[in-house]
Design a protein around this motif. Structure first.
Motif, PDB file in Angstrom:
ATOM      1  N   THR A  38      11.155  19.642 -27.297  1.00 21.26           N
ATOM      2  CA  THR A  38       9.808  20.092 -26.915  1.00 21.26           C
ATOM      3  C   THR A  38       9.546  21.528 -27.332  1.00 21.26           C
ATOM      4  N   GLU A  39      10.621  22.287 -27.582  1.00 26.10           N
ATOM      5  CA  GLU A  39      10.452  23.695 -27.939  1.00 26.10           C
ATOM      6  C   GLU A  39      10.739  23.975 -29.415  1.00 26.10           C
ATOM      7  N   SER A  40      10.857  22.934 -30.211  1.00 29.06           N
ATOM      8  CA  SER A  40      11.120  23.124 -31.648  1.00 29.06           C
ATOM      9  C   SER A  40       9.959  23.853 -32.299  1.00 29.06           C
ATOM     10  N   SER A  41      10.287  24.797 -33.164  1.00 26.42           N
ATOM     11  CA  SER A  41       9.258  25.655 -33.739  1.00 26.42           C
ATOM     12  C   SER A  41       8.558  25.071 -34.961  1.00 26.42           C
ATOM     13  N   ASN A  42       9.161  24.070 -35.590  1.00 25.66           N
ATOM     14  CA  ASN A  42       8.498  23.442 -36.731  1.00 25.66           C
ATOM     15  C   ASN A  42       8.992  22.008 -36.912  1.00 25.66           C
ATOM     16  N   GLU A  43       8.326  21.279 -37.756  1.00 24.19           N
ATOM     17  CA  GLU A  43       8.598  19.850 -37.935  1.00 24.19           C
ATOM     18  C   GLU A  43       9.996  19.576 -38.490  1.00 24.19           C
ATOM     19  N   ASN A  44      10.456  20.389 -39.449  1.00 26.38           N
ATOM     20  CA  ASN A  44      11.794  20.181 -40.017  1.00 26.38           C
ATOM     21  C   ASN A  44      12.883  20.352 -38.966  1.00 26.38           C
ATOM     22  N   LEU A  45      12.743  21.394 -38.181  1.00 30.60           N
ATOM     23  CA  LEU A  45      13.699  21.637 -37.110  1.00 30.60           C
ATOM     24  C   LEU A  45      13.649  20.506 -36.088  1.00 30.60           C
ATOM     25  N   TYR A  46      12.448  20.086 -35.734  1.00 28.29           N
ATOM     26  CA  TYR A  46      12.286  18.975 -34.793  1.00 28.29           C
ATOM     27  C   TYR A  46      13.001  17.728 -35.307  1.00 28.29           C
ATOM     28  N   ASN A  47      12.826  17.399 -36.567  1.00 28.81           N
ATOM     29  CA  ASN A  47      13.439  16.191 -37.130  1.00 28.81           C
ATOM     30  C   ASN A  47      14.965  16.260 -37.101  1.00 28.81           C
ATOM     31  N   LYS A  48      15.522  17.429 -37.372  1.00 27.43           N
ATOM     32  CA  LYS A  48      16.980  17.587 -37.298  1.00 27.43           C
ATOM     33  C   LYS A  48      17.469  17.407 -35.864  1.00 27.43           C
ATOM     34  N   TYR A  49      16.771  18.043 -34.933  1.00 23.18           N
ATOM     35  CA  TYR A  49      17.144  17.915 -33.522  1.00 23.18           C
ATOM     36  C   TYR A  49      16.966  16.484 -33.022  1.00 23.18           C
ATOM     37  N   LYS A  50      15.951  15.806 -33.505  1.00 23.54           N
ATOM     38  CA  LYS A  50      15.695  14.435 -33.074  1.00 23.54           C
ATOM     39  C   LYS A  50      16.841  13.516 -33.468  1.00 23.54           C
ATOM     40  N   LYS A  51      17.385  13.711 -34.669  1.00 24.86           N
ATOM     41  CA  LYS A  51      18.542  12.909 -35.099  1.00 24.86           C
ATOM     42  C   LYS A  51      19.732  13.153 -34.168  1.00 24.86           C
ATOM     43  N   THR A  52      19.939  14.405 -33.819  1.00 28.54           N
ATOM     44  CA  THR A  52      21.036  14.741 -32.904  1.00 28.54           C
ATOM     45  C   THR A  52      20.789  14.113 -31.537  1.00 28.54           C
ATOM     46  N   PHE A  53      19.570  14.227 -31.043  1.00 27.62           N
ATOM     47  CA  PHE A  53      19.214  13.628 -29.752  1.00 27.62           C
ATOM     48  C   PHE A  53      19.470  12.127 -29.761  1.00 27.62           C
ATOM     49  N   ASP A  54      19.035  11.451 -30.823  1.00 28.42           N
ATOM     50  CA  ASP A  54      19.229  10.003 -30.915  1.00 28.42           C
ATOM     51  C   ASP A  54      20.707   9.636 -30.906  1.00 28.42           C
ATOM     52  N   SER A  55      21.524  10.423 -31.598  1.00 28.25           N
ATOM     53  CA  SER A  55      22.969  10.161 -31.620  1.00 28.25           C
ATOM     54  C   SER A  55      23.581  10.343 -30.235  1.00 28.25           C
TER      55      SER A  55
END
Length: 104
Positions: free
Chosen positions: A43-60
């Protein structure tokens, strides 16, 4: 009526030394905390690229948490309860009353 849903419990050694159940309990607790923390990071990701990287980690992490829970359930270290319609209706009424009180 037995509403408990579980598998046969795998016995583990008792005593001061950690056993398989202890290790999996610690792992599950850690993964749950990591999953909650990663939700905040998303929710606090500063941009879309960072969000997508974090989302992969979250899903794992979420998948590992689920697999650990399933393994513990398989070994009988967790059980579920089959809810009756009466219990579901009672919980629904309680939640509806709590929700209503928030609006007043």
């Amino acid at each position: 009526m037995n509403n408990k849903i579980s598998n046969q419990k795998k016995e583990v050694p008792t005593g001061i030394a950690l056993n398989d159940k202890d290790y999996l309990t610690l792992l599950l607790s850690t993964l749950k905390c990591m999953e909650k923390d990663m939700a905040i990071v998303l929710t606090e990701s500063s941009n879309e690229n960072l969000y997508n990287k974090y989302k992969k980690t979250f899903d794992s992490i979420s998948e590992y948490q689920r697999q650990t829970y399933e393994l513990m359930f398989k070994f009988g270290w967790y059980s579920l309860e089959s809810a009756t319609k009466t219990k579901i209706d009672s919980e629904l009424k309680t939640l509806a009353n709590e929700f209503s009180s928030l609006n007043n």
